[in-house]
Enzyme design. Structure first.
Site, PDB file in Angstrom:
ATOM      1  N   ARG A 143      -8.573  28.953  35.818  1.00  0.00           N
ATOM      2  CA  ARG A 143      -8.588  30.272  36.160  1.00  0.00           C
ATOM      3  C   ARG A 143      -9.293  30.901  35.619  1.00  0.00           C
ATOM      4  O   ARG A 143      -9.550  31.105  34.177  1.00  0.00           O
ATOM      5  CB  ARG A 143      -7.269  30.625  36.023  1.00  0.00           C
ATOM      6  N   HIS A 175     -11.304  40.799  38.381  1.00  0.00           N
ATOM      7  CA  HIS A 175     -10.788  40.822  36.554  1.00  0.00           C
ATOM      8  C   HIS A 175     -10.952  41.598  36.311  1.00  0.00           C
ATOM      9  O   HIS A 175     -12.117  41.967  35.007  1.00  0.00           O
ATOM     10  CB  HIS A 175     -10.564  39.218  36.184  1.00  0.00           C
ATOM     11  N   GLU A 208      -3.693  42.276  38.737  1.00  0.00           N
ATOM     12  CA  GLU A 208      -3.433  43.569  37.385  1.00  0.00           C
ATOM     13  C   GLU A 208      -3.699  44.305  37.886  1.00  0.00           C
ATOM     14  O   GLU A 208      -4.228  45.023  37.311  1.00  0.00           O
ATOM     15  CB  GLU A 208      -3.965  43.008  35.987  1.00  0.00           C
ATOM     16  N   ASN A 223       1.841  37.495  35.132  1.00  0.00           N
ATOM     17  CA  ASN A 223       1.249  37.008  33.627  1.00  0.00           C
ATOM     18  C   ASN A 223       2.225  37.855  33.068  1.00  0.00           C
ATOM     19  O   ASN A 223       2.901  39.061  33.492  1.00  0.00           O
ATOM     20  CB  ASN A 223      -0.140  38.498  33.560  1.00  0.00           C
ATOM     21  N   TYR A 233       3.367  38.568  29.033  1.00  0.00           N
ATOM     22  CA  TYR A 233       3.526  38.582  27.312  1.00  0.00           C
ATOM     23  C   TYR A 233       4.683  39.101  26.801  1.00  0.00           C
ATOM     24  O   TYR A 233       5.032  38.886  25.645  1.00  0.00           O
ATOM     25  CB  TYR A 233       2.234  39.213  27.163  1.00  0.00           C
ATOM     26  N   GLU A 290      -0.938  33.655  33.313  1.00  0.00           N
ATOM     27  CA  GLU A 290      -1.216  34.274  31.856  1.00  0.00           C
ATOM     28  C   GLU A 290      -0.002  34.030  31.105  1.00  0.00           C
ATOM     29  O   GLU A 290       1.297  34.624  31.228  1.00  0.00           O
ATOM     30  CB  GLU A 290      -2.040  35.682  31.573  1.00  0.00           C
TER      31      GLU A 290
END
Ligand code: FCB
Length: 446
Positions: A80, A124, A169, A295, A297, A355
């Site tokens: 990606r 992005h 995002e 994504n 985290y 991600e």
């Protein structure tokens, strides 16, 4: 341990790594590339750590063959990456820069030769500066410019690239870019942030149409970011704060895509009059995606303390668990719980974790980087992802963030997320222990 993780997943599960153009490419003046908002922002004093910029970054623009070879050696099956709009259409609309397209053509060629499936992201965060000068994402025309760009890229690469992501995002684009100003273009205007969020979603819908018109077999989706919202206590006001956080951060983007409307709770919170929504917009935004990128985290613990003067909920995280150098708590269960919740709420299509990864203070010692903390992070998150899959989430693949250390936006080069260490003085790449673990896990697959 190495192969026991991969045995939790089916044999057609896609194993990948991820990067983004401005974070790795450098070569900002090469071959007719135009200026992006991240060039302007990072060159503005005080915006990034130590005034660092993506001017050189990992010099991937010139070293992409070496980087693809590294991926092939790791056994990575999918990559990606993102395409830099200012390389393709330097002014944002109009004239197409063939040399920019040629770069991604060479990259795709190299990937396919190495047996690696490309999963490009069209946006992005590196908006052409001329579009920002005209008004940026708060302007509706930017969404149409994006569709024009998507068509150009789709026509050039669509004979070989089937899997696409439109926007990375949208929350970060609108909120960090236009409300909080932490990211380019660094504006502070709640009204503009709301307009930006709608136009970014519209861009996704129009971009999807453009890609599908150019590539009949295209598989297209969007990548959204989520931290898992947890109420600090069972108290009703903490639970309410947590639901509001979820509505503002996640439902704001997922409700329009899957339900065709913005969440009332968050619309009310933002006091948004929705004047930017034109007839037909919600149909465009909610036309079905083929796959969805998540994504993940960390988590955010919410309590009812109101908002600050930027309308940012306060305070955010308590120091309950170990953190990465980003200050983000390590909370693998949040990945499982988030995926299960989103799948319950939206009945998701094929899901990729696009991600997931961690920044730690890595050091090269005698040519090696002993990052067992990162390996453990990845193992624990993969185990949580497998639990979600077993609970019914249609999970198709996983992309580590990131293939290599890179320019971490406003945090500059201080945060190292890579499986591969990059020495920014010499551009030497060194495989960290986590990269060797990833390779061992992938080679142990059945
Ligand atoms: C995400 C971004 C990615 C990277 C990671 C750490 O929000 O999409 O580019 O910066 O965070």
């Amino acid at each position: 341990m190495a192969d026991s993780i991969s045995s939790l997943f089916p044999s057609d599960f896609v194993w990948g790594a991820a990067t983004a153009a401005y974070q790795i490419e450098g070569a900002v003046d090469a071959d007719g590339r135009g200026e992006s908002i991240w060039d302007r922002f990072s060159h503005t004093p005080g915006r990034t750590l130590n005034g660092e910029t993506g001017d050189v970054a990992c010099d991937h623009y010139h070293r992409f063959r070496e980087d693809v070879t590294i991926m092939r050696d790791l056994g990575v099956e999918a990559y990606r990456f993102s395409i830099a709009w200012p390389r393709i259409i330097p002014d944002g609309t109009g004239r197409v820069n063939q040399a920019g397209l040629d770069f991604y053509d060479r990259l795709v060629h190299e990937l396919l030769e190495a047996g690696i499936t490309p999963f490009p992201t069209l946006y992005h965060w590196d908006l052409p500066q001329p579009l920002e000068d005209a008004g940026g994402w708060p302007l509706r025309a930017t969404a149409h410019a994006f569709a024009e760009y998507a068509a150009v890229v789709g026509e050039r690469l669509g004979d070989r690239v089937k899997d696409w992501w439109t926007i990375n995002e949208p929350w970060c684009v609108a909120e960090l870019g236009y409300r909080y100003g932490d990211h380019a273009p660094g504006r502070h205007d709640p009204h503009d942030a709301l307009a930006a969020s709608h136009h970014v979603l519209l861009a996704h819908g129009l971009g999807m149409q453009a890609l599908r018109a150019a590539i009949p077999a295209a598989q297209v989706g969007i990548v959204t970011n989520h931290d898992f919202r947890v109420p600090r206590s069972d108290h009703v006001s903490d639970r309410r704060a947590s639901e509001l956080g979820h509505a503002v951060n996640s439902r704001w983007y997922l409700d329009p895509i899957y339900l065709g409307e913005y969440p009332e709770l968050a619309v009310h919170h933002h006091r948004w009059d929705q004047e930017q929504i034109f007839p037909g917009d919600m149909e465009i935004i909610s036309s079905p995606v083929d796959h969805h990128g998540i994504n993940y985290y960390t988590r955010t613990i919410e309590r009812d303390e109101g908002v600050d003067d930027l309308e940012r909920p306060q305070p955010i995280v308590e120091a309950a668990l170990p953190r990465t150098t980003m200050g983000w708590e390590i909370y693998p269960d949040g990945l499982r719980d988030l995926l299960v919740r989103l799948n319950n709420d939206y009945n998701l299509p094929s899901v990729y974790i696009t991600e997931n990864g961690a920044a730690f203070p890595d050091e090269v010692i005698d040519g090696e980087v002993h990052d067992s903390n990162r390996t453990e992070f990845l193992q624990r998150h993969l185990a949580a992802a497998a639990e979600a899959m077993n609970a019914g989430v249609p999970l198709s693949g996983y992309f580590v963030w990131s293939l290599m250390d890179n320019f971490e936006w406003a945090r500059g080069y201080g945060q190292r997320f890579g499986l591969v260490h990059v020495d920014y003085d010499t551009q030497k790449r060194t495989l960290k222990d986590s990269a060797n673990w990833y390779r061992a896990m992938l080679s142990g697959r059945t």
